[in-house]
Design a protein around this motif. Structure first.
Motif, PDB file in Angstrom:
ATOM      1  N   PHE A  41    -108.693  58.881  -1.973  1.00 45.31           N
ATOM      2  CA  PHE A  41    -109.983  59.113  -1.791  1.00 45.31           C
ATOM      3  C   PHE A  41    -109.979  59.993  -0.348  1.00 45.31           C
ATOM      4  O   PHE A  41    -110.616  60.985  -0.187  1.00 45.31           O
ATOM      5  CB  PHE A  41    -111.071  57.985  -1.648  1.00 45.31           C
ATOM      6  CG  PHE A  41    -112.243  58.424  -1.638  1.00 45.31           C
ATOM      7  CD1 PHE A  41    -113.146  58.854  -2.900  1.00 45.31           C
ATOM      8  CD2 PHE A  41    -113.079  58.073  -0.500  1.00 45.31           C
ATOM      9  CE1 PHE A  41    -114.287  59.352  -2.803  1.00 45.31           C
ATOM     10  CE2 PHE A  41    -114.716  58.536  -0.535  1.00 45.31           C
ATOM     11  CZ  PHE A  41    -115.079  58.860  -1.640  1.00 45.31           C
ATOM     12  N   GLY A  44    -108.774  63.213  -0.640  1.00 46.95           N
ATOM     13  CA  GLY A  44    -109.762  64.027  -1.171  1.00 46.95           C
ATOM     14  C   GLY A  44    -110.788  64.764  -0.198  1.00 46.95           C
ATOM     15  O   GLY A  44    -111.161  65.924  -0.243  1.00 46.95           O
ATOM     16  N   ILE A  45    -111.077  63.751   0.511  1.00 47.60           N
ATOM     17  CA  ILE A  45    -112.301  64.109   1.454  1.00 47.60           C
ATOM     18  C   ILE A  45    -111.647  65.133   2.619  1.00 47.60           C
ATOM     19  O   ILE A  45    -112.512  65.948   2.903  1.00 47.60           O
ATOM     20  CB  ILE A  45    -113.050  62.939   2.338  1.00 47.60           C
ATOM     21  CG1 ILE A  45    -113.681  61.975   1.258  1.00 47.60           C
ATOM     22  CG2 ILE A  45    -113.650  63.295   3.661  1.00 47.60           C
ATOM     23  CD1 ILE A  45    -114.130  60.629   1.849  1.00 47.60           C
ATOM     24  N   ASN A  73    -112.199  67.356  -4.389  1.00 45.45           N
ATOM     25  CA  ASN A  73    -112.898  66.683  -5.509  1.00 45.45           C
ATOM     26  C   ASN A  73    -112.204  66.176  -6.461  1.00 45.45           C
ATOM     27  O   ASN A  73    -112.565  64.854  -7.220  1.00 45.45           O
ATOM     28  CB  ASN A  73    -113.979  67.836  -6.077  1.00 45.45           C
ATOM     29  CG  ASN A  73    -115.174  67.888  -5.185  1.00 45.45           C
ATOM     30  OD1 ASN A  73    -115.479  67.216  -4.168  1.00 45.45           O
ATOM     31  ND2 ASN A  73    -116.019  68.972  -5.454  1.00 45.45           N
ATOM     32  N   ALA A  76    -110.524  63.033  -5.238  1.00 47.47           N
ATOM     33  CA  ALA A  76    -111.667  61.762  -5.026  1.00 47.47           C
ATOM     34  C   ALA A  76    -112.060  61.267  -6.472  1.00 47.47           C
ATOM     35  O   ALA A  76    -111.983  59.962  -6.354  1.00 47.47           O
ATOM     36  CB  ALA A  76    -112.969  62.542  -4.351  1.00 47.47           C
ATOM     37  N   SER A  79    -109.143  59.089  -7.665  1.00 42.69           N
ATOM     38  CA  SER A  79    -108.969  57.894  -6.891  1.00 42.69           C
ATOM     39  C   SER A  79    -109.204  56.723  -7.557  1.00 42.69           C
ATOM     40  O   SER A  79    -108.833  55.589  -7.340  1.00 42.69           O
ATOM     41  CB  SER A  79    -109.331  58.163  -5.373  1.00 42.69           C
ATOM     42  OG  SER A  79    -110.632  58.052  -5.550  1.00 42.69           O
TER      43      SER A  79
END
Length: 160
Positions: A41, A44-45, A73, A76, A79
């Protein structure tokens, strides 16, 4: 806390078929799953933020923006597979309550990359990235009880 662990690790009380159990099973412990969820995650961010920074680069900045933002995205979204397993994640994504948000999200991923690489339309790429964000938000809100209703009430009260 045990019930939360069972739900997040995909061990619901409902019975599953043998194939589903085999595909969903994992040798990862709960703490390992949570760690990999957090890592995936966070990546992804980071990719999404890096993509946003790339937007301001001259030349191929728009292409890098679209690729990094979309990969962020997807990372994320992927995840959550560490928490509930890939098969359960796919089943939940395509439940009737999330189907529209899932389809808009997936098509936005594809259309963002098409807008940049094939159609060479920067404005469309930005529009599809905004759609990605909105679809991901709406999809995420579907996991929180009554969150969508609260957002809808907020919008209707603000508009009237």
């Amino acid at each position: 806390m045990d019930k939360l662990r069972r739900v997040l690790s995909g061990q619901d009380d409902e019975e599953q078929g043998l194939t589903t159990q085999v595909l969903d099973s994992s040798s990862l412990s709960f703490s390992t799953r949570v760690k990999w969820f957090a890592i995936c995650f966070a990546c992804g961010i980071l990719c999404s933020i890096l993509g946003t920074v790339m937007l301001w680069l001259p030349g191929s900045g728009m292409k890098l923006f679209a690729v990094f933002y979309t990969l962020g995205n997807i990372s994320a979204l992927a995840s959550t597979c560490f928490l509930m397993g890939p098969m359960k994640q796919l089943k939940k994504m395509f439940e009737p309550t999330r189907l529209l948000a899932t389809l808009v999200m997936l098509f936005s991923f594809i259309l963002t990359l098409c807008a940049v690489f094939w159609w060479h339309k920067k404005g469309l790429a930005v529009l599809f990235c905004i759609l990605q964000f909105l679809a991901m938000t709406w999809y995420s809100l579907s996991y929180i009880p009554y969150a969508r209703d609260a957002v809808m009430k907020c919008f209707t009260s603000c508009l009237s």
